[in-house]
Design a protein around this motif. Sequence first.
Motif, PDB file in Angstrom:
ATOM      1  N   VAL A 117     -12.311  63.338  36.451  1.00 21.28           N
ATOM      2  CA  VAL A 117     -13.444  63.806  36.218  1.00 21.28           C
ATOM      3  C   VAL A 117     -14.495  63.494  36.686  1.00 21.28           C
ATOM      4  O   VAL A 117     -15.735  62.863  36.853  1.00 21.28           O
ATOM      5  N   ASN A 118     -14.996  64.847  37.895  1.00 19.92           N
ATOM      6  CA  ASN A 118     -16.587  65.249  37.609  1.00 19.92           C
ATOM      7  C   ASN A 118     -16.464  64.395  38.936  1.00 19.92           C
ATOM      8  O   ASN A 118     -17.628  63.946  39.021  1.00 19.92           O
ATOM      9  N   ILE A 119     -15.791  64.145  40.047  1.00 17.93           N
ATOM     10  CA  ILE A 119     -15.797  63.245  40.784  1.00 17.93           C
ATOM     11  C   ILE A 119     -16.695  64.105  42.005  1.00 17.93           C
ATOM     12  O   ILE A 119     -15.926  63.313  43.522  1.00 17.93           O
ATOM     13  N   ASP A 120     -16.808  65.312  42.639  1.00 21.90           N
ATOM     14  CA  ASP A 120     -17.149  66.374  43.407  1.00 21.90           C
ATOM     15  C   ASP A 120     -17.120  65.224  44.791  1.00 21.90           C
ATOM     16  O   ASP A 120     -16.712  65.558  46.009  1.00 21.90           O
ATOM     17  N   TYR A 121     -17.895  64.242  44.779  1.00 24.31           N
ATOM     18  CA  TYR A 121     -18.363  63.953  45.550  1.00 24.31           C
ATOM     19  C   TYR A 121     -17.837  62.913  46.725  1.00 24.31           C
ATOM     20  O   TYR A 121     -18.555  62.312  47.176  1.00 24.31           O
ATOM     21  N   ALA A 122     -17.122  62.510  46.048  1.00 21.02           N
ATOM     22  CA  ALA A 122     -15.950  61.054  46.025  1.00 21.02           C
ATOM     23  C   ALA A 122     -15.116  61.237  47.627  1.00 21.02           C
ATOM     24  O   ALA A 122     -14.085  61.035  47.576  1.00 21.02           O
ATOM     25  N   GLY A 123     -15.194  62.194  48.735  1.00 18.42           N
ATOM     26  CA  GLY A 123     -14.386  62.039  49.479  1.00 18.42           C
ATOM     27  C   GLY A 123     -13.414  62.588  49.335  1.00 18.42           C
ATOM     28  O   GLY A 123     -12.423  62.885  48.762  1.00 18.42           O
ATOM     29  N   ASP A 124     -12.934  61.358  50.172  1.00 20.05           N
ATOM     30  CA  ASP A 124     -11.042  61.383  49.928  1.00 20.05           C
ATOM     31  C   ASP A 124     -10.407  60.796  49.065  1.00 20.05           C
ATOM     32  O   ASP A 124      -9.140  61.043  48.547  1.00 20.05           O
ATOM     33  N   TYR A 125     -11.562  60.859  47.856  1.00 26.88           N
ATOM     34  CA  TYR A 125     -11.258  59.749  46.956  1.00 26.88           C
ATOM     35  C   TYR A 125     -11.140  60.901  45.414  1.00 26.88           C
ATOM     36  O   TYR A 125     -10.708  59.855  44.750  1.00 26.88           O
ATOM     37  N   VAL A 126     -11.356  61.996  45.800  1.00 24.76           N
ATOM     38  CA  VAL A 126     -12.072  62.367  45.124  1.00 24.76           C
ATOM     39  C   VAL A 126      -9.913  63.120  43.995  1.00 24.76           C
ATOM     40  O   VAL A 126     -10.086  63.044  43.187  1.00 24.76           O
ATOM     41  N   SER A 127      -9.541  63.169  44.736  1.00 21.36           N
ATOM     42  CA  SER A 127      -7.353  63.403  44.012  1.00 21.36           C
ATOM     43  C   SER A 127      -6.974  62.205  43.963  1.00 21.36           C
ATOM     44  O   SER A 127      -5.483  62.293  43.806  1.00 21.36           O
ATOM     45  N   LYS A 128      -7.222  61.191  44.012  1.00 18.73           N
ATOM     46  CA  LYS A 128      -6.617  60.582  43.855  1.00 18.73           C
ATOM     47  C   LYS A 128      -6.507  60.075  42.621  1.00 18.73           C
ATOM     48  O   LYS A 128      -7.081  60.105  41.356  1.00 18.73           O
ATOM     49  N   PRO A 129      -5.333  59.375  41.952  1.00 22.64           N
ATOM     50  CA  PRO A 129      -5.338  59.754  40.250  1.00 22.64           C
ATOM     51  C   PRO A 129      -4.920  58.519  39.867  1.00 22.64           C
ATOM     52  O   PRO A 129      -4.439  57.504  39.355  1.00 22.64           O
ATOM     53  N   TRP A 130      -6.198  58.783  39.565  1.00 22.66           N
ATOM     54  CA  TRP A 130      -6.688  56.858  38.669  1.00 22.66           C
ATOM     55  C   TRP A 130      -7.540  57.410  37.892  1.00 22.66           C
ATOM     56  O   TRP A 130      -8.687  56.880  37.172  1.00 22.66           O
ATOM     57  N   ARG A 131      -7.522  58.522  36.953  1.00 20.54           N
ATOM     58  CA  ARG A 131      -7.231  58.477  35.475  1.00 20.54           C
ATOM     59  C   ARG A 131      -5.852  58.313  34.635  1.00 20.54           C
ATOM     60  O   ARG A 131      -4.655  59.194  35.257  1.00 20.54           O
ATOM     61  N   PHE A 132      -6.098  57.495  33.905  1.00 17.97           N
ATOM     62  CA  PHE A 132      -5.492  57.188  32.635  1.00 17.97           C
ATOM     63  C   PHE A 132      -5.447  57.988  31.081  1.00 17.97           C
ATOM     64  O   PHE A 132      -5.912  57.452  30.817  1.00 17.97           O
ATOM     65  N   TYR A 133      -4.348  58.293  30.839  1.00 19.63           N
ATOM     66  CA  TYR A 133      -4.125  59.011  29.268  1.00 19.63           C
ATOM     67  C   TYR A 133      -2.811  58.835  28.660  1.00 19.63           C
ATOM     68  O   TYR A 133      -1.989  58.823  29.156  1.00 19.63           O
ATOM     69  N   ILE A 134      -3.030  58.724  27.016  1.00 17.66           N
ATOM     70  CA  ILE A 134      -2.041  58.833  26.534  1.00 17.66           C
ATOM     71  C   ILE A 134      -1.966  60.373  26.136  1.00 17.66           C
ATOM     72  O   ILE A 134      -2.059  60.808  25.580  1.00 17.66           O
ATOM     73  N   GLU A 135      -0.081  60.270  26.659  1.00 13.71           N
ATOM     74  CA  GLU A 135      -0.095  62.014  27.097  1.00 13.71           C
ATOM     75  C   GLU A 135       0.045  62.492  25.381  1.00 13.71           C
ATOM     76  O   GLU A 135       1.377  61.739  24.479  1.00 13.71           O
ATOM     77  N   GLY A 136      -0.808  63.558  25.062  1.00 14.12           N
ATOM     78  CA  GLY A 136       0.197  64.483  23.744  1.00 14.12           C
ATOM     79  C   GLY A 136      -0.679  63.712  22.989  1.00 14.12           C
ATOM     80  O   GLY A 136      -1.121  64.254  21.824  1.00 14.12           O
TER      81      GLY A 136
END
Length: 215
Positions: free
Chosen positions: A179-198
């Motif tokens: 979230v909120n890393i628009d400055y991260a270039g090629d790394y913006v869209s990497k799925p590196w946030r994790f959470y407990i669904e629900g």
Amino acid sequence: MHETNLISPSLLSRTALGAAPLLLGQTLVRVTGDGEIRCRIIETESYGGAEDQGSHAFGNRRTARTEVMFAAGGIAYVYLIYGMYSCLNVVVGDKDDPQAVLIRAVEPLSGKDEELMRRYRGPVSGKIANLSNGPGKLCRALHIDRSLNGCSLNQMNGPLRIESGDPVQALPIVASPRVNIDYAGDYVSKPWRFYIEGNPYVSVKDKHPIPFKQA
């Protein structure tokens, strides 16, 4: 009585990408002058190594602020955003390899924990999860500030520690972009946030999260 087993040192020796999902469900404990606060880690983000354009240590940037990221895993990295809100990170991995996991959301384990968190957090409007469903919010609710930067997270007598909690294998963990890393270039869209669904304490729910499968 709750168990007081610290998390495995092997978890803290992993890379940020390896440790971030495994920290979910673990118990973050804050010792204050008003008592102990215990909460479950609900959401994390991985900031892994000098190649990560989203990391403060991108390009092996060593400054007074980032130096703690280059320590061996097991200590806290606390920094300010917008000059006023603290954010808590768990430094992981090997010495001189800047790896850190941002703790984005936590859930109080009991009514007593929630009460003390509210005392520190101040008035909370809207849903109850607004108490600690974001990195700045949880730091205010847990009375975490820059004075805890560099403190050990794997000592029973410290002001902040992480204990073993829920078995990771039993949790519905998903991954999504950070979230909120628009400055991260090629790394913006990497799925590196994790959470407990629900879980209601998740700060930002992704429309198309990726189910996480532990290797």
